[in-house]
Design a protein around this motif. Sequence first.
Motif, PDB file in Angstrom:
ATOM      1  N   LEU A 207       0.945  -1.168   0.061  1.00 12.00           N
ATOM      2  CA  LEU A 207       0.021  -0.042   0.100  1.00 12.00           C
ATOM      3  C   LEU A 207       0.908   1.224   0.081  1.00 12.00           C
ATOM      4  N   LYS A 208       2.139   1.120  -0.004  1.00 12.33           N
ATOM      5  CA  LYS A 208       2.976   2.104   0.209  1.00 12.33           C
ATOM      6  C   LYS A 208       2.839   3.081   1.321  1.00 12.33           C
ATOM      7  N   GLY A 209       2.336   2.441   2.514  1.00 10.47           N
ATOM      8  CA  GLY A 209       2.198   3.266   3.710  1.00 10.47           C
ATOM      9  C   GLY A 209       1.042   4.334   3.616  1.00 10.47           C
ATOM     10  N   ARG A 210       0.108   3.875   2.727  1.00 11.91           N
ATOM     11  CA  ARG A 210      -1.195   4.848   2.561  1.00 11.91           C
ATOM     12  C   ARG A 210      -2.515   4.020   2.480  1.00 11.91           C
ATOM     13  N   CYS A 211      -3.534   4.478   2.990  1.00  9.58           N
ATOM     14  CA  CYS A 211      -4.752   3.828   2.859  1.00  9.58           C
ATOM     15  C   CYS A 211      -5.289   3.638   1.312  1.00  9.58           C
ATOM     16  N   ARG A 212      -5.580   2.516   0.798  1.00 14.03           N
ATOM     17  CA  ARG A 212      -5.878   2.586  -0.725  1.00 14.03           C
ATOM     18  C   ARG A 212      -7.199   3.259  -1.075  1.00 14.03           C
ATOM     19  N   TRP A 213      -7.898   3.626  -0.178  1.00  9.27           N
ATOM     20  CA  TRP A 213      -9.109   4.161  -0.549  1.00  9.27           C
ATOM     21  C   TRP A 213      -9.121   5.778  -0.200  1.00  9.27           C
ATOM     22  N   CYS A 214      -8.609   6.341   1.065  1.00 13.50           N
ATOM     23  CA  CYS A 214      -8.740   7.595   1.103  1.00 13.50           C
ATOM     24  C   CYS A 214      -7.262   8.214   1.047  1.00 13.50           C
ATOM     25  N   LYS A 215      -6.375   7.325   0.872  1.00 13.96           N
ATOM     26  CA  LYS A 215      -4.726   7.840   0.916  1.00 13.96           C
ATOM     27  C   LYS A 215      -4.193   8.506   2.146  1.00 13.96           C
ATOM     28  N   THR A 216      -4.850   8.235   3.314  1.00 13.16           N
ATOM     29  CA  THR A 216      -4.351   8.608   4.450  1.00 13.16           C
ATOM     30  C   THR A 216      -3.056   7.911   4.765  1.00 13.16           C
ATOM     31  N   LYS A 217      -2.104   8.389   5.321  1.00 10.59           N
ATOM     32  CA  LYS A 217      -0.617   7.938   5.712  1.00 10.59           C
ATOM     33  C   LYS A 217      -0.874   6.987   6.925  1.00 10.59           C
ATOM     34  N   ILE A 218      -0.514   5.758   6.791  1.00  8.25           N
ATOM     35  CA  ILE A 218      -0.509   4.678   7.771  1.00  8.25           C
ATOM     36  C   ILE A 218       0.634   4.764   8.329  1.00  8.25           C
ATOM     37  N   SER A 219       0.800   4.619   9.801  1.00  5.96           N
ATOM     38  CA  SER A 219       1.813   4.742  10.645  1.00  5.96           C
ATOM     39  C   SER A 219       2.857   3.553  10.284  1.00  5.96           C
ATOM     40  N   SER A 220       3.986   4.034  10.422  1.00  9.81           N
ATOM     41  CA  SER A 220       4.967   2.673   9.942  1.00  9.81           C
ATOM     42  C   SER A 220       5.301   1.924  11.237  1.00  9.81           C
ATOM     43  N   ARG A 221       4.717   2.459  12.382  1.00  6.78           N
ATOM     44  CA  ARG A 221       4.816   1.472  13.389  1.00  6.78           C
ATOM     45  C   ARG A 221       4.245   0.084  13.192  1.00  6.78           C
ATOM     46  N   TYR A 222       2.990  -0.079  12.548  1.00  2.14           N
ATOM     47  CA  TYR A 222       2.322  -1.322  12.452  1.00  2.14           C
ATOM     48  C   TYR A 222       3.330  -2.490  11.649  1.00  2.14           C
ATOM     49  N   PRO A 223       3.967  -1.999  10.515  1.00  6.92           N
ATOM     50  CA  PRO A 223       4.859  -3.111  10.071  1.00  6.92           C
ATOM     51  C   PRO A 223       5.999  -3.481  10.926  1.00  6.92           C
ATOM     52  N   ILE A 224       6.448  -2.320  11.605  1.00  7.84           N
ATOM     53  CA  ILE A 224       7.756  -2.529  12.610  1.00  7.84           C
ATOM     54  C   ILE A 224       7.247  -3.502  13.748  1.00  7.84           C
ATOM     55  N   VAL A 225       6.136  -3.260  14.246  1.00 10.87           N
ATOM     56  CA  VAL A 225       5.665  -4.143  15.348  1.00 10.87           C
ATOM     57  C   VAL A 225       5.510  -5.471  14.862  1.00 10.87           C
ATOM     58  N   GLU A 226       5.015  -5.633  13.430  1.00 17.79           N
ATOM     59  CA  GLU A 226       4.914  -6.959  13.055  1.00 17.79           C
ATOM     60  C   GLU A 226       6.129  -7.717  12.993  1.00 17.79           C
TER      61      GLU A 226
END
Length: 271
Positions: free
Chosen positions: A65-84
């Motif tokens: 998704l390149k760090g953004r919501c597919r629908w509204c293009k809001t930036k998604i925090s990089s903490r999510y993949p880091i925690v995973e």
Amino acid sequence: METLVTAIAFILAFTFGACIGSFLNVVVYRIPAGISLIHPPSRCPKCGHPLGVTENVPVFGWLWLKGRCRWCKTKISSRYPIVEAVTGIIFMLVFWRFAYSIETIGYCAFLSWLLSLSLIDLDTMTLPAPLTKSGLVLGLLFQVVWGWQLAQGKGIANQLMFGIGGAVLGIWLWEIIALLGSIMLGQQAMGDADGKLMATIGAWIGWKYVLVSSFVACGLGAVIGGGAIALGILGKKQPMPFGPFLALGGALSLFCGDAIINGYVNTFFRF
């Protein structure tokens, strides 16, 4: 052939850990907010659109998704993949240390609890009771299962007392530390939940490692807290989340507690 099997086992450990890390992201966000962990399903916090199957793939979904919501293009925090990714690495380390054993399953759960509590404490300066209490109960259940595997009835009693002793020492020790710290600083030094977290740690790894965890946590807290004050990041009386230090102390004790104890004894008690 054996090397290939081991490599596959490590890959599976990382993959499973990353999936658990995806769930931990949900736990860290929803428990402080009082939202159900089950409903609604994962969605964009901005537009509310549910995430698809490919978008929910740990680590790679965020990259796709390149760090953004597919629908509204809001930036998604990089903490999510880091925690995973970090959770996946933790599971690999546990497997490397304990191999194919009941300890691997138990300690993966233990460290998942510690990671969740650490992140929540960093975000909200709280350690939710549902997590500390469930972690404590699960730790004692782990001691029962491990005791049964070791020596059935007698092993259960020994391991259960091992866990209870660690939990009791953990909460008593931190109540004393909190009291002394409050007297020295003239204000509340520790939250009540810190002692509950240490009780949880004690239930999993026992009284001896409670002492090691406390030593490591205090040392790290003093160095990092003192450095933050010196750099002007924290004020002298500004509160600092201490749960991550306790969690790190517990994790380090699990992996290298004996080495820390031996190093301390050899350094200060050699005659």
